[in-house]
Scaffold this motif. Structure first.
Motif, PDB file in Angstrom:
ATOM      1  N   LEU A   1      34.362 -26.811 -25.060  1.00 33.07           N
ATOM      2  CA  LEU A   1      34.881 -28.370 -24.641  1.00 33.07           C
ATOM      3  C   LEU A   1      35.372 -28.790 -23.292  1.00 33.07           C
TER       4      LEU A   1
ATOM      5  N   TRP B   1      41.118 -31.391 -20.088  1.00 37.33           N
ATOM      6  CA  TRP B   1      40.374 -31.836 -19.240  1.00 37.33           C
ATOM      7  C   TRP B   1      42.095 -32.366 -18.252  1.00 37.33           C
TER       8      TRP B   1
ATOM      9  N   SER C   1      33.754 -29.443 -31.135  1.00 44.45           N
ATOM     10  CA  SER C   1      33.688 -29.165 -29.632  1.00 44.45           C
ATOM     11  C   SER C   1      32.663 -29.969 -28.991  1.00 44.45           C
ATOM     12  N   TYR C   2      32.296 -31.369 -29.748  1.00 43.90           N
ATOM     13  CA  TYR C   2      31.646 -32.586 -29.420  1.00 43.90           C
ATOM     14  C   TYR C   2      32.732 -33.068 -29.201  1.00 43.90           C
TER      15      TYR C   2
ATOM     16  N   TYR D   1      31.022 -29.543 -21.930  1.00 49.11           N
ATOM     17  CA  TYR D   1      30.755 -30.908 -22.447  1.00 49.11           C
ATOM     18  C   TYR D   1      31.814 -31.724 -21.218  1.00 49.11           C
ATOM     19  N   GLU D   2      32.826 -31.667 -20.518  1.00 48.52           N
ATOM     20  CA  GLU D   2      33.514 -32.735 -19.709  1.00 48.52           C
ATOM     21  C   GLU D   2      32.988 -33.268 -18.848  1.00 48.52           C
TER      22      GLU D   2
ATOM     23  N   GLN E   1      37.939 -33.193 -25.615  1.00 49.45           N
ATOM     24  CA  GLN E   1      37.728 -32.684 -23.923  1.00 49.45           C
ATOM     25  C   GLN E   1      38.156 -33.636 -23.322  1.00 49.45           C
ATOM     26  N   ARG E   2      38.006 -34.681 -23.204  1.00 48.99           N
ATOM     27  CA  ARG E   2      38.803 -35.208 -22.093  1.00 48.99           C
ATOM     28  C   ARG E   2      41.023 -35.308 -22.759  1.00 48.99           C
TER      29      ARG E   2
END
Length: 321
Positions: A191, A301, A291-292, A194-195, A297-298
């Motif tokens: 994650l 973060w 994971s996508y 990709y981010e 992901q955000r």
């Protein structure tokens, strides 16, 4: 049939500076020794100064004249992460490669000095903060990369990343056998990758973020476990999976390909191909659907920045170059 990717594919690395966390043993050492043999200045960022120094001597003995340095880094401690980042930045005005390799698996829930669950702290929050704190040394360098080592285990967690209780505080059955915290941390590695790559691309950065997993390799993984847990792994798991384990030098090829393959693109994921992805020479592969998940992901973060106090603003860093 595609040609197997081997150490022979690693080109001359002279003039490059590569940082490998956990580079004193296992996959990290196997990665560092090849980079050093090809001429890179390699920094072994490790939590044990003695083991790091011994690993550096082993690399120099194998490759006389190799430029190998050591850096004290305990990813479970945000204070250590900050101190190590400051020392690295002072010593190296430019970095070509950061390999976030170090990780661990613990038999019971432990809390770090910062109040984090140790697995998430070591495998994700520490690398997140360390990357952010040294990123200004990578961004100006053409061809620079951040490579983060995940695991096939990222596929095995149930329900994706547990944002409601990321530190496993609410009565979870926490053991080395269920490995829930470990699987979650390895999903976090992807994650994050990709981010990070999306932010690199949006800012027009030349640096790319790439991920890798080694499959099943014979390493010291699990050395943090207590003797009873290691005995269980040795007695029941090792005999069953020995034929599905590969030499660390082969396992490290996925990391090396992510680090040096000229055809690699930001957001690529390298590991053993095939249905099980347990063993084999690396190829570009797909990670799990979880994971996508861009929303995850955000969210991760934001959680990581809030937890570590390290804000990674790629645009601002590029503007200040």
């Amino acid at each position: 049939m595609a040609r197997r990717w081997t150490e022979a594919e690693v080109s001359d690395q002279s003039g490059r500076v590569a940082v490998v966390t956990g580079g004193n043993t296992g996959l990290g050492f196997a990665t560092a020794r090849v980079l050093a043999a090809r001429g890179a200045t390699v920094v072994l960022a490790c939590r044990s100064p003695e083991r790091a120094a011994a690993a550096a001597e082993r690399i120099r003995a194998e490759s006389p004249g190799a430029a190998v340095e050591t850096l004290l880094l305990d990813l479970a401690s945000q204070e250590s992460v900050r101190r190590a980042a400051a020392e690295l930045r002072a010593a190296h005005p430019r970095l070509d490669l950061l390999v976030n390799n170090a990780g661990g698996l613990w038999p019971r829930r432990e809390t770090t000095v910062d109040g984090f669950e140790r697995t998430l702290a070591t495998n994700h929050l520490g690398p997140f903060a360390f990357t952010g704190l040294v990123l200004d040394r990578l961004l100006p360098v053409p061809g620079s990369r951040v490579v983060t080592v995940s695991s096939i285990g990222h596929r095995f967690g149930s329900g994706g990343f547990n944002f409601d209780d990321p530190h496993f505080t609410r009565g979870w059955v926490y053991s080395a056998r269920d490995r829930a915290a470990y699987f979650q941390s390895k999903l976090a590695n992807l994650l994050f990758t990709y981010e990070l790559q999306r932010r690199f691309a949006a800012a027009g950065a030349h640096t790319i973020a790439v991920a890798a997993h080694p499959g099943n390799a014979r390493t010291e993984f699990g050395r943090e476990l207590d003797p009873a847990s290691r005995a269980v792994m040795s007695r029941w798991l090792r005999p069953l999976t020995w034929w599905l384990l590969q030499d660390p030098r082969v396992g490290a090829l996925a990391t090396l390909r992510a680090a040096v393959d000229p055809d690699a693109r930001g957001g690529d994921f390298f590991g053993p191909p095939g249905r099980t992805q347990f063993t084999g020479h690396p190829a570009k592969i797909e990670s799990s659907p979880q994971s996508y998940d861009v929303t995850a992901q955000r969210r991760l973060w934001e959680l990581s920045e809030g937890s570590t106090g390290v804000t990674i603003d790629v645009r601002e860093l590029l503007t200040n170059q």
